[in-house]
Design a protein around this motif. Structure first.
Motif, PDB file in Angstrom:
ATOM      1  N   SER A  55       0.729  -1.183  -0.136  1.00  0.00           N
ATOM      2  CA  SER A  55      -0.027  -0.077   0.009  1.00  0.00           C
ATOM      3  C   SER A  55       0.711   1.177  -0.200  1.00  0.00           C
ATOM      4  O   SER A  55       0.444   2.132  -0.672  1.00  0.00           O
ATOM      5  CB  SER A  55      -0.887   0.111   1.161  1.00  0.00           C
ATOM      6  OG  SER A  55      -1.776  -1.149   1.335  1.00  0.00           O
ATOM      7  N   GLU A  56       1.886   1.200   0.721  1.00  0.00           N
ATOM      8  CA  GLU A  56       2.920   2.307   0.869  1.00  0.00           C
ATOM      9  C   GLU A  56       3.475   2.729  -0.719  1.00  0.00           C
ATOM     10  O   GLU A  56       3.479   3.506  -0.977  1.00  0.00           O
ATOM     11  CB  GLU A  56       4.220   2.253   1.826  1.00  0.00           C
ATOM     12  CG  GLU A  56       3.647   1.900   3.307  1.00  0.00           C
ATOM     13  CD  GLU A  56       3.215   3.205   4.119  1.00  0.00           C
ATOM     14  OE1 GLU A  56       3.151   3.969   3.449  1.00  0.00           O
ATOM     15  OE2 GLU A  56       2.719   2.944   5.102  1.00  0.00           O
ATOM     16  N   ILE A  57       3.914   1.593  -1.362  1.00  0.00           N
ATOM     17  CA  ILE A  57       4.564   1.749  -2.508  1.00  0.00           C
ATOM     18  C   ILE A  57       3.476   1.993  -3.526  1.00  0.00           C
ATOM     19  O   ILE A  57       3.781   2.946  -4.305  1.00  0.00           O
ATOM     20  CB  ILE A  57       5.328   0.368  -2.893  1.00  0.00           C
ATOM     21  CG1 ILE A  57       6.188   0.070  -1.840  1.00  0.00           C
ATOM     22  CG2 ILE A  57       5.869   0.418  -4.446  1.00  0.00           C
ATOM     23  CD1 ILE A  57       7.392   1.218  -1.712  1.00  0.00           C
ATOM     24  N   ASP A  85       8.938   9.685   1.426  1.00  0.00           N
ATOM     25  CA  ASP A  85       8.547   9.103   2.788  1.00  0.00           C
ATOM     26  C   ASP A  85       7.827   7.631   2.649  1.00  0.00           C
ATOM     27  O   ASP A  85       8.262   6.775   3.291  1.00  0.00           O
ATOM     28  CB  ASP A  85       7.751   9.996   3.642  1.00  0.00           C
ATOM     29  CG  ASP A  85       8.589  11.068   4.468  1.00  0.00           C
ATOM     30  OD1 ASP A  85       9.753  11.221   4.251  1.00  0.00           O
ATOM     31  OD2 ASP A  85       7.666  11.937   5.010  1.00  0.00           O
ATOM     32  N   GLU A  86       6.854   7.759   1.767  1.00  0.00           N
ATOM     33  CA  GLU A  86       6.121   6.504   1.531  1.00  0.00           C
ATOM     34  C   GLU A  86       6.880   5.504   1.051  1.00  0.00           C
ATOM     35  O   GLU A  86       6.772   4.302   1.397  1.00  0.00           O
ATOM     36  CB  GLU A  86       4.815   6.708   0.551  1.00  0.00           C
ATOM     37  CG  GLU A  86       3.830   8.172   0.737  1.00  0.00           C
ATOM     38  CD  GLU A  86       3.297   8.060   2.272  1.00  0.00           C
ATOM     39  OE1 GLU A  86       3.639   6.921   3.044  1.00  0.00           O
ATOM     40  OE2 GLU A  86       2.443   8.818   2.632  1.00  0.00           O
ATOM     41  N   ALA A  87       7.969   5.702   0.131  1.00  0.00           N
ATOM     42  CA  ALA A  87       8.683   4.857  -0.438  1.00  0.00           C
ATOM     43  C   ALA A  87       9.413   3.966   0.837  1.00  0.00           C
ATOM     44  O   ALA A  87       9.478   2.788   0.946  1.00  0.00           O
ATOM     45  CB  ALA A  87       9.737   5.280  -1.536  1.00  0.00           C
ATOM     46  N   GLY A  88      10.022   5.133   1.549  1.00  0.00           N
ATOM     47  CA  GLY A  88      10.653   4.688   2.745  1.00  0.00           C
ATOM     48  C   GLY A  88       9.781   3.562   3.840  1.00  0.00           C
ATOM     49  O   GLY A  88      10.429   2.616   4.383  1.00  0.00           O
ATOM     50  N   HIS A  89       8.705   3.855   3.947  1.00  0.00           N
ATOM     51  CA  HIS A  89       7.589   3.273   4.627  1.00  0.00           C
ATOM     52  C   HIS A  89       7.655   1.795   4.064  1.00  0.00           C
ATOM     53  O   HIS A  89       7.574   0.732   4.781  1.00  0.00           O
ATOM     54  CB  HIS A  89       6.267   3.710   4.670  1.00  0.00           C
ATOM     55  CG  HIS A  89       6.373   5.317   5.635  1.00  0.00           C
ATOM     56  ND1 HIS A  89       4.933   5.909   5.581  1.00  0.00           N
ATOM     57  CD2 HIS A  89       7.434   5.799   6.274  1.00  0.00           C
ATOM     58  CE1 HIS A  89       5.253   7.131   6.120  1.00  0.00           C
ATOM     59  NE2 HIS A  89       6.480   7.035   6.677  1.00  0.00           N
ATOM     60  N   GLY A  90       7.443   1.758   2.893  1.00  0.00           N
ATOM     61  CA  GLY A  90       7.246   0.531   2.085  1.00  0.00           C
ATOM     62  C   GLY A  90       8.578  -0.416   2.388  1.00  0.00           C
ATOM     63  O   GLY A  90       8.580  -1.664   2.608  1.00  0.00           O
ATOM     64  N   GLU A 168       6.118  10.310  10.649  1.00  0.00           N
ATOM     65  CA  GLU A 168       6.194  10.903   9.371  1.00  0.00           C
ATOM     66  C   GLU A 168       4.568  11.027   8.662  1.00  0.00           C
ATOM     67  O   GLU A 168       4.474  12.037   8.045  1.00  0.00           O
ATOM     68  CB  GLU A 168       6.874   9.901   8.406  1.00  0.00           C
ATOM     69  CG  GLU A 168       8.427   9.915   8.820  1.00  0.00           C
ATOM     70  CD  GLU A 168       9.229   9.445   7.845  1.00  0.00           C
ATOM     71  OE1 GLU A 168      10.481   9.160   8.250  1.00  0.00           O
ATOM     72  OE2 GLU A 168       8.870   8.612   7.085  1.00  0.00           O
ATOM     73  N   GLU A 169       3.635  10.094   9.197  1.00  0.00           N
ATOM     74  CA  GLU A 169       2.244  10.122   8.880  1.00  0.00           C
ATOM     75  C   GLU A 169       1.642  11.461   9.230  1.00  0.00           C
ATOM     76  O   GLU A 169       0.654  12.204   8.734  1.00  0.00           O
ATOM     77  CB  GLU A 169       1.312   9.154   8.997  1.00  0.00           C
ATOM     78  CG  GLU A 169       1.947   7.850   8.455  1.00  0.00           C
ATOM     79  CD  GLU A 169       1.739   7.484   6.789  1.00  0.00           C
ATOM     80  OE1 GLU A 169       1.610   8.708   6.239  1.00  0.00           O
ATOM     81  OE2 GLU A 169       2.165   6.625   6.475  1.00  0.00           O
ATOM     82  N   SER A 170       2.098  11.838  10.537  1.00  0.00           N
ATOM     83  CA  SER A 170       1.397  13.074  11.009  1.00  0.00           C
ATOM     84  C   SER A 170       1.876  14.330  10.399  1.00  0.00           C
ATOM     85  O   SER A 170       1.133  15.333  10.127  1.00  0.00           O
ATOM     86  CB  SER A 170       1.595  12.876  12.615  1.00  0.00           C
ATOM     87  OG  SER A 170       2.846  13.466  12.972  1.00  0.00           O
TER      88      SER A 170
HETATM   89 FE   LIG Z   1       3.048   5.911   4.925  1.00  0.00          FE
END
Ligand SMILES: [Fe+2]
Ligand SMILES: [Fe+2]
Length: 327
Positions: A55-57, A85-90, A168-170
């Motif tokens: 989902s992050e990716i 950031d989302e790539a990092g989360h993934g 990071e989401e906040s």
């Molecule tokens: Fe995320």
């Protein structure tokens, strides 16, 4: 002194290990990669963490489309940082899945072949720049509601990953809200653009929490194992209660005629999402499912040479190190 195990020790090991595992969960302690865990627990976690990572990716795509068209350098820099950031989360989450014995290449393969899911929310289009703001506000806001309790999830690497991810989401949610409040202070056309995006994203955002509790087959086990701490409906309610005052402050209307404060419950009542729509989107019939998967597949193929080059480089380094050790 060493104690020798009797030949039948392995037969008895499992109930004892199971008791130890159950006690760990009951005491609210963390299960770590080296610990014994039931197969079902491991499978459930791999499925949930992989789906989260996917989902992050995939979630980089709807907003990523706006990086080249952001209206100012400042907005471009913010959006670029957010998508990165989302790539990092993934990547963080794929690593967490690997601590359970999953293989990242295999998980990617499963996503591309459609054998593993990603969040239904990323199958909706982003036709205007207001969508970037509303995704930050609603989608990252919903992600926070979902993920803050996961910081106390029973599996250590997942819980620890969530601590950083939630910080990071906040930031993501606040940049979305700040973008929208800037647009709301702009022209009538900009305000209309924000309202239109709110109208399109509200119900899909409520669906992000999954089906109602009665129809959520995996929830009970996940709750018992303390992977999940709150039910889908409880998290959905929290999101509504959190978002309503923010919508009032922003000056937008949430598109639900049944939405009202319930004095008795001390919470908001709200309408029922179109669950048939959620089923359709999960089945692959959402407005952008095909496009998202096609782009993911292409990115994977385009990246093949990088993976091959990195593997070849690692092999050469290993060979050099071996030569050095032999000399
Ligand atoms: Fe995320
Ligand atoms: Fe985010």
């Amino acid at each position: 002194m060493t104690t020798h195990r009797k030949p039948d020790a392995a037969d008895h090991a499992e109930p004892e290990l199971q008791r130890h595992f159950d006690a760990t969960i009951a005491r609210d302690q963390r299960v770590e990669p080296r610990d014994w865990m039931p197969d079902g627990y491991r499978r459930t976690l791999i499925r949930q963490i992989a789906q989260h990572a996917h989902s992050e990716i995939i979630g980089m795509q709807p907003e990523g489309e706006w990086i080249t068209r952001a209206p100012s350098l400042r907005r471009k820099a913010i959006l670029f940082a957010k998508v990165q950031d989302e790539a990092g989360h993934g990547l963080y989450l794929y690593s967490a899945a690997e601590t359970l014995g999953a293989d990242r290449a295999d998980l990617t393969e499963r996503l591309i072949e459609g054998r593993q899911k990603y969040s239904s929310i990323f199958n909706y289009p982003t036709p205007t720049f207001a969508d970037v703001g509303v995704i930050g506000w609603f989608v990252d806001g919903a992600a926070i509601c979902n993920q803050v309790p996961l910081c106390r999830s029973s599996y250590g690497p997942y819980a620890r990953a969530m601590v950083r991810v939630c910080k990071e989401e906040s930031f993501h949610q606040r940049q979305g809200y700040e973008l929208l409040s800037t647009m709301m202070r702009g022209t009538g056309a900009q305000r209309a653009m924000v309202q239109d995006a709110v109208d399109r994203w509200w119900w899909p955002s409520l669906m992000m929490f999954g089906p109602p509790d009665g129809d959520s087959p995996n929830s009970a086990a996940s709750m018992a194992w303390k992977i999940k701490r709150h039910s889908n409906d409880e998290l959905r309610q929290r999101f509504v209660d959190m978002t309503v005052p923010q919508a009032e402050k922003l000056g937008v209307t949430l598109p639900d005629p049944e939405l009202r404060w319930n004095e008795e419950r001390g919470r908001h009542d709200f309408g029922t999402p179109d669950w048939a729509e959620l089923t359709r989107v999960i089945r692959g019939e959402g407005p952008c499912n095909a496009q998202r998967m096609e782009r993911r597949r292409r990115a994977h193929e385009d990246g093949a040479w990088v993976r091959e080059a990195a593997t070849a480089h690692a092999a050469k380094r290993r060979a050099r190190a071996d030569e050095g050790a032999a000399a």
